[in-house]
Structure formats: structure tokens, C-alpha cells
Motif scaffolding. Structure first.
Motif, PDB file in Angstrom:
ATOM      1  N   LYS A   1      51.937  39.906  32.307  1.00 19.92           N
ATOM      2  CA  LYS A   1      50.555  39.769  31.832  1.00 19.92           C
ATOM      3  C   LYS A   1      49.915  41.131  31.628  1.00 19.92           C
ATOM      4  O   LYS A   1      50.064  42.020  32.450  1.00 19.92           O
ATOM      5  CB  LYS A   1      49.706  38.986  32.827  1.00 19.92           C
ATOM      6  CG  LYS A   1      49.881  37.507  32.796  1.00 19.92           C
ATOM      7  CD  LYS A   1      48.835  36.869  33.650  1.00 19.92           C
ATOM      8  CE  LYS A   1      48.096  35.895  32.790  1.00 19.92           C
ATOM      9  NZ  LYS A   1      47.162  35.058  33.507  1.00 19.92           N
ATOM     10  N   VAL A   2      49.167  41.236  30.518  1.00 21.87           N
ATOM     11  CA  VAL A   2      48.462  42.472  30.179  1.00 21.87           C
ATOM     12  C   VAL A   2      47.021  42.124  29.812  1.00 21.87           C
ATOM     13  O   VAL A   2      46.764  41.097  29.182  1.00 21.87           O
ATOM     14  CB  VAL A   2      49.153  43.170  28.980  1.00 21.87           C
ATOM     15  CG1 VAL A   2      48.281  44.251  28.383  1.00 21.87           C
ATOM     16  CG2 VAL A   2      50.483  43.742  29.413  1.00 21.87           C
ATOM     17  N   ALA A   3      46.096  42.973  30.193  1.00 19.44           N
ATOM     18  CA  ALA A   3      44.703  42.844  29.786  1.00 19.44           C
ATOM     19  C   ALA A   3      44.302  44.109  29.025  1.00 19.44           C
ATOM     20  O   ALA A   3      44.640  45.209  29.434  1.00 19.44           O
ATOM     21  CB  ALA A   3      43.787  42.660  30.987  1.00 19.44           C
ATOM     22  N   CYS A   4      43.606  43.906  27.920  1.00 23.06           N
ATOM     23  CA  CYS A   4      43.047  45.018  27.141  1.00 23.06           C
ATOM     24  C   CYS A   4      41.537  44.905  27.243  1.00 23.06           C
ATOM     25  O   CYS A   4      40.957  43.912  26.808  1.00 23.06           O
ATOM     26  CB  CYS A   4      43.512  44.953  25.688  1.00 23.06           C
ATOM     27  SG  CYS A   4      45.302  45.158  25.488  1.00 23.06           S
ATOM     28  N   THR A   5      40.920  45.920  27.864  1.00 24.26           N
ATOM     29  CA  THR A   5      39.487  45.886  28.133  1.00 24.26           C
ATOM     30  C   THR A   5      38.859  47.226  27.797  1.00 24.26           C
ATOM     31  O   THR A   5      39.542  48.229  27.664  1.00 24.26           O
ATOM     32  CB  THR A   5      39.216  45.574  29.624  1.00 24.26           C
ATOM     33  OG1 THR A   5      39.871  46.559  30.419  1.00 24.26           O
ATOM     34  CG2 THR A   5      39.728  44.195  30.003  1.00 24.26           C
ATOM     35  N   ARG A   6      37.540  47.236  27.683  1.00 19.19           N
ATOM     36  CA  ARG A   6      36.816  48.497  27.468  1.00 19.19           C
ATOM     37  C   ARG A   6      36.644  49.181  28.808  1.00 19.19           C
ATOM     38  O   ARG A   6      36.330  48.575  29.806  1.00 19.19           O
ATOM     39  CB  ARG A   6      35.444  48.226  26.857  1.00 19.19           C
ATOM     40  CG  ARG A   6      35.545  47.697  25.474  1.00 19.19           C
ATOM     41  CD  ARG A   6      34.450  48.254  24.593  1.00 19.19           C
ATOM     42  NE  ARG A   6      34.595  47.673  23.286  1.00 19.19           N
ATOM     43  CZ  ARG A   6      35.388  48.164  22.333  1.00 19.19           C
ATOM     44  NH1 ARG A   6      36.076  49.245  22.555  1.00 19.19           N
ATOM     45  NH2 ARG A   6      35.497  47.566  21.172  1.00 19.19           N
ATOM     46  N   ARG A   7      36.823  50.506  28.789  1.00 17.36           N
ATOM     47  CA  ARG A   7      36.645  51.289  30.026  1.00 17.36           C
ATOM     48  C   ARG A   7      35.511  52.253  29.857  1.00 17.36           C
ATOM     49  O   ARG A   7      35.241  52.786  28.876  1.00 17.36           O
ATOM     50  CB  ARG A   7      37.918  52.061  30.343  1.00 17.36           C
ATOM     51  CG  ARG A   7      39.050  51.169  30.782  1.00 17.36           C
ATOM     52  CD  ARG A   7      38.773  50.698  32.180  1.00 17.36           C
ATOM     53  NE  ARG A   7      39.701  49.668  32.556  1.00 17.36           N
ATOM     54  CZ  ARG A   7      40.409  49.689  33.650  1.00 17.36           C
ATOM     55  NH1 ARG A   7      40.347  50.681  34.466  1.00 17.36           N
ATOM     56  NH2 ARG A   7      41.177  48.690  33.966  1.00 17.36           N
TER      57      ARG A   7
END
Length: 117
Positions: free
Chosen positions: A111-117
Motif C-alpha cells: 500500500k502507498v499513499a500520495c499526500t501533500r506535505r
């Protein structure tokens, strides 16, 4: 062979352009599925076919070849610059950072999450 879900998330970010909203991807039967609707499937030993029709091939030298014409090159600061304006760099073994502020990283096995940092 299990597909690299982190690579698929990065390829989805590149093919869909730099204005992405956060999303997740996970390994599923036969490939990888992402929450924004993109799926990816292995085609041959080194190629990945995205559900939007874009094929991503890795040359023996490690170069990425996109069937939609997107080109990539490494700059002197370690960023991979793409011809559609996206730019990404690897940070360790489990994370990629995009010039847009998005970060894609493993959250669990498969599982991978792509989020704003």
C-alpha cells in the motif's frame, strides 16, 4: 512477480499531470489499483500498462519510456524532470517527493499513499 506499487503511484502522478489530489494505491489481483481510478498491470518483464492506455517501459539502462510521448531526464540536483512539467526525486527506499509538494510513500506492505506535505 508482484508489481512495485510505489513505482505505479509515481507513474500515475506523472501521466495524470502535476495537479493531483491525494490518493492511495494498493496491490490487487493481477496488478495495482489506485483510489483515483487508475489501475496498472504488468506487460512483459519490464513494462507496465496503465488503465488509461499509457504504457511505461524501462530500458535496459533504466530509462523510462512513456507511450504518450512524455520524456524524462535526470537533472544535476537528483530530480527526474518530465516533459509535462512533473518533477520527482527518490528520498530513501520508500518515498518519492514531487516538486508540487506531493509525497508518495509506503504506508503498509503493498500500500502507498500520495499526500501533500
Amino acid at each position: 512477480m508482484i508489481m512495485n506499487v510505489l513505482e505505479v503511484a509515481v507513474f500515475a502522478m506523472v501521466t495524470l499531470g502535476p495537479n493531483q489530489q491525494p490518493f492511495t494505491c494498493e496491490v490487487s489481483i493481477g496488478g495495482v489499483r489506485c483510489s483515483h481510478g487508475i489501475a496498472a498491470f504488468r506487460e512483459g518483464e519490464h513494462d507496465i500498462l496503465m488503465s488509461d492506455g499509457v504504457k511505461v517501459a524501462k530500458s535496459p539502462k533504466g530509462e523510462l519510456l512513456f507511450s504518450n510521448g512524455i520524456q524524462a531526464h535526470m537533472d544535476s540536483l537528483g530530480w527526474v524532470q518530465f516533459s509535462n512539467g512533473a518533477a520527482v526525486r527518490r528520498e530513501g527506499t520508500e518515498q518519492f517527493r514531487f516538486s508540487t509538494g506531493m509525497v508518495c510513500r509506503y504506508t503498509a506492505i503493498g500500500k502507498v499513499a500520495c499526500t501533500r506535505r
